[in-house]
Design an enzyme around this catalytic site. Structure first.
Site, PDB file in Angstrom:
ATOM      1  N   GLU A 105       0.891  -0.885  -0.046  1.00 38.33           N
ATOM      2  CA  GLU A 105      -0.267  -0.319  -0.023  1.00 38.33           C
ATOM      3  C   GLU A 105       0.928   0.916  -0.238  1.00 38.33           C
ATOM      4  O   GLU A 105       1.903   1.162   0.585  1.00 38.33           O
ATOM      5  CB  GLU A 105      -0.797  -0.523   1.060  1.00 38.33           C
ATOM      6  N   GLU A 217     -16.093   1.039  -4.175  1.00 42.82           N
ATOM      7  CA  GLU A 217     -16.763   1.751  -3.231  1.00 42.82           C
ATOM      8  C   GLU A 217     -16.014   3.377  -4.457  1.00 42.82           C
ATOM      9  O   GLU A 217     -16.355   3.600  -5.451  1.00 42.82           O
ATOM     10  CB  GLU A 217     -14.994   2.006  -3.002  1.00 42.82           C
ATOM     11  N   HIS A 255      -8.570   4.489   1.062  1.00 41.31           N
ATOM     12  CA  HIS A 255      -8.155   4.525  -0.340  1.00 41.31           C
ATOM     13  C   HIS A 255      -7.652   5.414  -0.484  1.00 41.31           C
ATOM     14  O   HIS A 255      -8.201   6.157  -0.944  1.00 41.31           O
ATOM     15  CB  HIS A 255      -8.897   3.082  -0.757  1.00 41.31           C
TER      16      HIS A 255
END
Lengths: 300, 394
Positions: A105, A217, A255
């Protein structure tokens, strides 16, 4: 049957000497041993400079190409830190890895733009992620950080931008006796290797998949494009959930890619695009598995 | 990460992108000096806050005062600066509470022939940076997209190769540039693209981009956002950070490795994973409540992080109840509950607390909660959790 991962997938880990690289390699190996005793699935790892050593029974190599030659690996699982992740992906592609799963990430967006361009020269390579939980074909192989036991084998193809929400969905599906053919986390970054459409196509063509659950999302319009693709190409029942109905505009929700910008990329526009093409859209995150059931019933 | 207009323009100028002459002013008295130094009959005094809509914005303390003004004398510059500095500017983007103006940027007056719009963003779908331009300068691009979509031109470029001359010609044609302006564009546009890539921007917007009387392109405004994921290779950006522009709780959360966004509701949320955290907000709303925040404790939450997460949630005085929603994966439920119980004692939580646990070692974790004897409401699933936490407010 399944997509992306089968009994021929042999996996190495890039960044295997790091804490999470090693931990998750051990978990993936344990999962493979539990379901396919005696087979070698997790075959080693790469950490430049540490080649020739061994860590908890995994041979460590200096480069992906060397690891591939010595182990026959065709898949790489990446845990290297964000500044080096793009390089690791490109090295894996160049070494002939067919499947690359990047868990890391925090990769810079423009690094991913370069990776995407680079991968055009490697049409046989598929990248999943970055910033994703990975892929699992239940009871065959787990290539990622998800808890294996919540994924039961079955016929639902699961595609998701989020980690724990995927677990939630797999758990809900398990409660009503629905397992997954394969579950794929595509990650929450603005630029990723594989998007909904690629996977919708694979699940549509996979004889082992009878229905599809996609979890999106806010941010971008991948779900809207997926809706168009579903209208024209997908005949299997599809259910969907979009996270972030209550997210404020202009704010990044965890995110890197989850942001409503310039009024677009809202949950509402994605939900209505999906509904318009006959997808069974779940309003509530508690209702994802039930939505799959409804989609299957509607198709009958 | 966002920066101010004056900071973005300084970076533009270092990258060879043309900007008007301007002077940063933090003390009203300096406004007169700036006026004299700039030497034009008219100068523009601009409030420096991160939010847009400054020109149409008004100050709380001086309802007649605009956030951006034209002034014609040094005295006028000082008078305006006095009203602006230290006052609170409310614009369409700041919300009703507004933003305090601590810095002004005073710019030379210019001979403007035409106003255009120019932005560079990353096109997620294509995976490349993209120029967006329009002949409708000064308008919000969303509005143009809605009313005159034909007036928007888009051009992708490869970050490794940069913007090519044929692309400049293509854009110049589409925007109706004459030969002089096209020549200016052949320098301005490739340099903007270089700037974007070199600094890892996620957005660079110039609205308006102007054509001066003598046909030159000039960035009259500048709005730049950097990619947070790339800050590790731009250590020098630290000094551009204006902490007064950031929500203190969000900065604090970041330092603890948490991801937090403040909202306006009454139900605090503590969740693991971004997708599940958004979904938790959504389900609270579906059951008639309003979430107070987004909070993702991440995958490896320990006692310190969970404690800090509770502190941040409880510092928000609107919070009347808390919902903890954990799906234990690799991070096991009992580990989370252990952290939760310590945090509970450390802080002394006085609002109702609803906990929903699922996943690895959930039975052990539920036993631990029960055995603790604390006033914690447990829930069986997501819906049950949302209903129970909303019910505590009734």
């Amino acid at each position: 049957m399944s997509i992306l991962v089968d009994r021929n997938t042999k996996i190495i880990t890039q960044g295997i000497t790091g804490k999470s690289g090693l931990f998750h390699s051990q978990q993936c190996r344990a999962y493979a041993q539990q379901h396919r005793p005696g087979e070698d699935v997790m075959v080693g790892g790469v950490t430049p400079g540490k080649g020739g050593t061994e860590v908890d029974g995994f041979p460590v190599f200096n480069s992906v190409i060397e690891a591939a030659e010595k182990t026959g690996a065709n898949c790489s699982l990446i845990f290297v830190p964000p500044p080096f992740c793009a390089d690791a992906i490109m090295e894996a592609a160049d070494a002939g890895m067919r499947l690359i799963v990047a868990i890391t990430e925090g990769v810079p967006v423009l690094d991913m733009a370069k990776v995407k361009r680079f991968l055009q020269d490697y049409p046989e390579t598929r990248l999943i992620g970055p910033n994703c939980p990975g892929i699992i074909t239940p009871e065959v192989a787990k290539i990622g950080i998800m808890p294996g036991y919540i994924h039961q084998p079955g016929t639902v193809g699961l595609i998701s931008k989020s980690g724990t929400l995927t677990y939630e969905a797999a758990w809900q599906l398990g409660q009503i006796g629905l397992g997954q053919s394969t579950a794929v986390g595509i990650g929450g970054d603005p630029i990723n290797g594989t998007d909904f459409i690629d996977l919708l196509e694979m699940f549509q063509n996979d004889p082992g998949t009878e229905s599809i659950l996609m979890i999106g999302e806010i941010g971008g319009d991948a779900e809207v494009q997926a809706a168009e693709y579903i209208r024209d190409n997908v005949t299997k029942p599809v259910a969907a959930f979009i996270a972030g109905q209550t997210a404020p505009p202009g704010k990044r929700m965890g995110h890197a890619g989850a942001i409503i910008s310039g009024g677009s990329g809202t949950a509402e526009e994605k939900m209505s695009a999906l509904r318009a093409v006959g997808v069974e859209v779940s309003e509530s995150p508690a209702d994802m598995a039930a939505a799959v059931q409804r989609a299957i019933a509607n198709a009958k | 990460m966002k920066i101010h207009e004056y900071q973005a323009k300084k970076l533009f100028s270092e990258a060879g992108v043309a900007i008007p002459n301007g002077i940063v002013v933090k003390d009203p008295a300096d406004a007169a000096k700036a006026f004299a130094e700039l030497g034009t009959p008219v100068v523009v005094v601009k409030s420096q806050i991160h939010a847009g809509g400054r020109g149409k914005g008004r100050f709380k303390e001086h309802p007649e005062q605009a956030g951006v003004v034209l002034v014609k004398s040094p005295e006028d510059a000082v008078a305006n600066a006095e009203r602006m500095l230290g006052s609170t500017l409310v614009t369409i983007q700041t919300g009703d509470e507004g933003k305090q103006v601590n810095t002004l940027y005073i710019e030379q007056g210019l001979d403007i022939a035409k106003e255009l719009y120019l932005a560079i963003i990353v096109d997620r779908e294509v995976g490349k940076p993209m120029i967006i331009a329009s002949t409708e300068g000064g308008m919000a691009i969303e509005e143009v997209a809605h009313e005159h979509p034909e007036k928007i031109v888009k051009e992708h470029f490869d970050p490794g190769i940069g913007l090519q001359p044929y692309q400049v010609r293509k854009l110049s044609n589409a925007l109706g540039f004459n030969a002089v302006t096209q020549k200016s564009a052949s320098v301005f546009l490739p340099r903007m693209c270089e700037f974007f890539v070199k600094n890892d921007c996620s957005m660079a917007e110039i609205n308006p981009l102007i054509i001066t009387g003598d046909g030159q392109l000039l960035a009259l405004d500048a709005k730049v956002t950097f990619d947070d994921n790339a800050l590790f290779r731009h250590k020098n950006f630290d000094e551009l950070r204006d902490s007064s522009e950031e929500e203190p709780a969000e900065t604090r959360a970041q330092a603890a490795g948490l991801s937090y966004v403040k909202l306006d509701g009454e139900i605090g949320c503590l969740v693991n994973g971004a997708g599940l955290a958004m979904s938790t907000m959504d389900i609270i709303k579906l059951h008639g409540g309003e979430p107070a925040n987004f909070l993702d404790v991440g995958g490896g939450a320990n006692v310190d992080q969970v404690t800090e997460a509770f502190r941040i949630i409880l510092d928000d005085k609107n919070v009347k109840a808390i919902l903890v929603n954990i799906f234990g994966g690799i991070m096991q439920c009992d580990t989370i509950v252990e952290a939760l119980l310590v945090a509970y004692d450390n802080i002394g939580i006085t609002v109702p607390l609803v906990v929903r646990l699922e996943g690895t070692n959930v039975d052990k974790a539920r036993e631990m909660l029960k055995a603790s004897g604390k006033q914690i409401i447990t829930a069986n699933n997501l819906s049950d959790a949302a209903q129970k936490v909303v019910a505590t407010l009734a």
